[in-house]
Design a protein around this motif. Structure first.
Motif, PDB file in Angstrom:
ATOM      1  N   PHE A   1     -11.563  25.606 -13.033  1.00 50.67           N
ATOM      2  CA  PHE A   1     -12.425  27.072 -12.373  1.00 50.67           C
ATOM      3  C   PHE A   1     -13.328  27.452 -13.021  1.00 50.67           C
ATOM      4  N   LEU A   2     -14.086  26.713 -12.883  1.00 51.90           N
ATOM      5  CA  LEU A   2     -16.046  26.724 -14.433  1.00 51.90           C
ATOM      6  C   LEU A   2     -16.846  28.223 -13.559  1.00 51.90           C
ATOM      7  N   LYS A   3     -17.095  28.470 -14.123  1.00 54.99           N
ATOM      8  CA  LYS A   3     -18.543  29.445 -13.740  1.00 54.99           C
ATOM      9  C   LYS A   3     -19.928  29.312 -15.362  1.00 54.99           C
ATOM     10  N   LYS A   4     -21.007  29.583 -15.083  1.00 53.47           N
ATOM     11  CA  LYS A   4     -21.642  29.384 -16.465  1.00 53.47           C
ATOM     12  C   LYS A   4     -21.898  30.724 -16.880  1.00 53.47           C
ATOM     13  N   TYR A   5     -21.993  30.850 -17.711  1.00 53.50           N
ATOM     14  CA  TYR A   5     -22.922  31.557 -18.296  1.00 53.50           C
ATOM     15  C   TYR A   5     -24.579  31.486 -19.305  1.00 53.50           C
ATOM     16  N   GLY A   6     -25.300  32.209 -19.011  1.00 57.57           N
ATOM     17  CA  GLY A   6     -26.741  31.881 -19.604  1.00 57.57           C
ATOM     18  C   GLY A   6     -27.535  30.902 -18.936  1.00 57.57           C
ATOM     19  N   THR A   7     -27.944  30.232 -19.672  1.00 64.90           N
ATOM     20  CA  THR A   7     -28.662  28.737 -19.251  1.00 64.90           C
ATOM     21  C   THR A   7     -28.766  27.904 -20.056  1.00 64.90           C
ATOM     22  N   ILE A   8     -27.871  26.417 -18.968  1.00 65.95           N
ATOM     23  CA  ILE A   8     -26.977  25.486 -19.837  1.00 65.95           C
ATOM     24  C   ILE A   8     -27.840  24.752 -19.503  1.00 65.95           C
ATOM     25  N   THR A   9     -27.658  22.727 -20.344  1.00 65.25           N
ATOM     26  CA  THR A   9     -27.865  21.911 -19.989  1.00 65.25           C
ATOM     27  C   THR A   9     -26.781  20.807 -20.220  1.00 65.25           C
ATOM     28  N   GLY A  10     -26.998  19.891 -20.186  1.00 61.92           N
ATOM     29  CA  GLY A  10     -25.831  18.925 -20.503  1.00 61.92           C
ATOM     30  C   GLY A  10     -24.760  18.265 -19.458  1.00 61.92           C
ATOM     31  N   ASN A  11     -24.418  17.425 -20.061  1.00 60.38           N
ATOM     32  CA  ASN A  11     -22.499  17.058 -19.572  1.00 60.38           C
ATOM     33  C   ASN A  11     -21.249  17.288 -19.911  1.00 60.38           C
ATOM     34  N   MET A  12     -20.684  18.018 -19.102  1.00 65.96           N
ATOM     35  CA  MET A  12     -19.007  17.710 -19.301  1.00 65.96           C
ATOM     36  C   MET A  12     -18.732  17.389 -18.550  1.00 65.96           C
ATOM     37  N   SER A  13     -17.274  16.847 -19.082  1.00 62.44           N
ATOM     38  CA  SER A  13     -15.530  16.160 -19.187  1.00 62.44           C
ATOM     39  C   SER A  13     -14.628  16.428 -19.007  1.00 62.44           C
ATOM     40  N   ALA A  14     -13.449  15.747 -18.883  1.00 63.81           N
ATOM     41  CA  ALA A  14     -12.708  15.573 -19.379  1.00 63.81           C
ATOM     42  C   ALA A  14     -11.753  14.485 -19.491  1.00 63.81           C
ATOM     43  N   LYS A  15     -10.823  14.792 -20.647  1.00 64.39           N
ATOM     44  CA  LYS A  15     -10.314  13.770 -21.365  1.00 64.39           C
ATOM     45  C   LYS A  15      -8.634  14.643 -21.390  1.00 64.39           C
ATOM     46  N   ILE A  16      -7.851  13.214 -21.487  1.00 67.20           N
ATOM     47  CA  ILE A  16      -5.766  13.750 -22.088  1.00 67.20           C
ATOM     48  C   ILE A  16      -5.902  12.413 -23.022  1.00 67.20           C
ATOM     49  N   TYR A  17      -4.530  13.002 -23.587  1.00 71.35           N
ATOM     50  CA  TYR A  17      -4.559  13.479 -24.683  1.00 71.35           C
ATOM     51  C   TYR A  17      -2.714  13.623 -24.584  1.00 71.35           C
ATOM     52  N   ALA A  18      -2.483  12.206 -25.593  1.00 66.78           N
ATOM     53  CA  ALA A  18      -1.323  12.149 -25.938  1.00 66.78           C
ATOM     54  C   ALA A  18      -0.648  13.908 -26.745  1.00 66.78           C
ATOM     55  N   ALA A  19       0.422  13.811 -26.744  1.00 69.16           N
ATOM     56  CA  ALA A  19       0.771  15.751 -27.516  1.00 69.16           C
ATOM     57  C   ALA A  19       1.989  15.097 -28.231  1.00 69.16           C
ATOM     58  N   THR A  20       2.064  16.085 -29.084  1.00 65.79           N
ATOM     59  CA  THR A  20       3.691  16.630 -30.252  1.00 65.79           C
ATOM     60  C   THR A  20       4.446  17.580 -28.753  1.00 65.79           C
ATOM     61  N   ALA A  21       5.382  18.075 -28.480  1.00 67.25           N
ATOM     62  CA  ALA A  21       5.652  19.122 -28.277  1.00 67.25           C
ATOM     63  C   ALA A  21       5.567  20.752 -28.818  1.00 67.25           C
ATOM     64  N   ALA A  22       4.801  20.404 -29.846  1.00 65.47           N
ATOM     65  CA  ALA A  22       4.035  21.604 -29.757  1.00 65.47           C
ATOM     66  C   ALA A  22       2.612  22.150 -29.080  1.00 65.47           C
ATOM     67  N   GLY A  23       2.273  20.814 -28.269  1.00 64.06           N
ATOM     68  CA  GLY A  23       0.855  21.070 -27.448  1.00 64.06           C
ATOM     69  C   GLY A  23       0.187  20.556 -28.169  1.00 64.06           C
ATOM     70  N   ILE A  24      -0.497  19.963 -29.813  1.00 65.90           N
ATOM     71  CA  ILE A  24      -1.494  19.304 -30.138  1.00 65.90           C
ATOM     72  C   ILE A  24      -1.178  17.866 -30.291  1.00 65.90           C
ATOM     73  N   PRO A  25      -2.799  17.739 -29.932  1.00 72.36           N
ATOM     74  CA  PRO A  25      -3.249  16.447 -29.283  1.00 72.36           C
ATOM     75  C   PRO A  25      -2.780  15.372 -30.214  1.00 72.36           C
TER      76      PRO A  25
END
Length: 277
Positions: free
Chosen positions: A159-183
């Motif tokens: 759930f996103l919105k922009k602030y100011g003027t932005i250009t470029g690309n965004m993406s999503a990544k999936i990492y394996a993680a420890t039980a503490a949530g560290i990628p």
């Protein structure tokens, strides 16, 4: 005790009806989905639009020029043109009895989502918005425990919105993680890019699609990635700060992963194996 929101029964074109200003102003219990909804105040036959959940109301005046209402739309002498939360533009005319006549200027699209909802943090739980940009935090997202082996991930929405003027690309990544949530290690999967030009100042779910993405059972972190912007021009993501769940974020200044007790608002869609639910 103040009575909660009174749902309009005889006219489906506006969402609530209140007998007086006091009933409207002191009503509580709104969610983000309610923003943009219209209410009728009976005692003076006025119409109001909900601008914020605290709540903040703005009167809709059917006459007297054109008045801007944020990015929702405009009011004119022949009615209101506005955009609802499904992106449909309507012409809304105020009838003499105070009711609304709504005419879609485009055919409303049926809402659809592909796949099963694997995990989510609903928008009703939004606490605030936080920035994501290259020099501070270019990657941020929730830890997800996948309990079902061979889950095919189709997409994740933030759930996103922009602030100011932005250009470029965004993406999503999936990492394996420890039980503490560290990628751990490099990202296992990365979505197709999404142009940040699709964002506006009004928040919305933005979908990031994956191809051939199958997860085993285990701990994973789904992160939003935006390696651009700066402190005054960036992407803002919604999060729930009233949770014991964890999200991971990459500290660009210290070059390390860490976690905090927040959870970005997201929805993961995929295909569960037969018998896996």
């Amino acid at each position: 005790m103040m009575e909660q929101k009174l749902t309009k029964k005889k006219n489906a074109d506006y969402r609530w009806e209140f007998e007086s200003e006091a009933d409207r102003v002191y009503d509580r219990g709104y969610a983000y989905d309610d923003i943009g909804g219209i209410a009728r105040q009976v005692d003076n036959n006025t119409l109001w639009i909900l601008d914020a959940v605290n709540p903040t109301w703005r009167q809709l005046d059917s006459g007297g020029g054109i008045t801007e209402i944020g990015t929702i739309g405009t009011i004119s002498s022949d009615g209101i043109i506005w955009i609802d939360q499904d992106g449909v533009r309507w012409l809304v005319a105020i009838e003499t009895d105070g009711s609304l006549k709504r005419t879609p200027l485009v055919t409303p699209a049926e809402p659809s989502e592909e796949g099963d909802v694997i995990d989510e943090e609903p928008i009703a739980n939004i606490s605030a918005y936080a920035p994501i940009y290259a020099a501070m935090c270019p990657e941020y997202g929730p830890m997800v425990v996948n309990e079902i082996a061979e889950t095919e991930i189709l997409s994740v929405k933030f759930f996103l919105k922009k602030y100011g003027t932005i250009t470029g690309n965004m993406s999503a990544k999936i990492y394996a993680a420890t039980a503490a949530g560290i990628p751990v290690g490099a990202a296992l999967f990365e979505s197709a890019n999404v142009d940040v030009a699709t964002l506006t100042t009004e928040p919305a779910f933005i979908q990031f699609e994956f191809t051939d993405c199958e997860l085993a059972a285990g701990n994973f972190v789904f992160v939003l990635v935006f390696a651009g912007g700066d402190s005054t021009n960036h992407v803002k993501f919604a999060y729930n700060g009233n949770t014991t769940s964890k999200s991971a974020w990459y500290n660009a200044q210290g070059s390390y992963w860490t976690t905090n007790s927040t959870k970005s608002v997201y929805r993961i869609l995929g295909n569960l194996p037969v018998g896996g639910v």
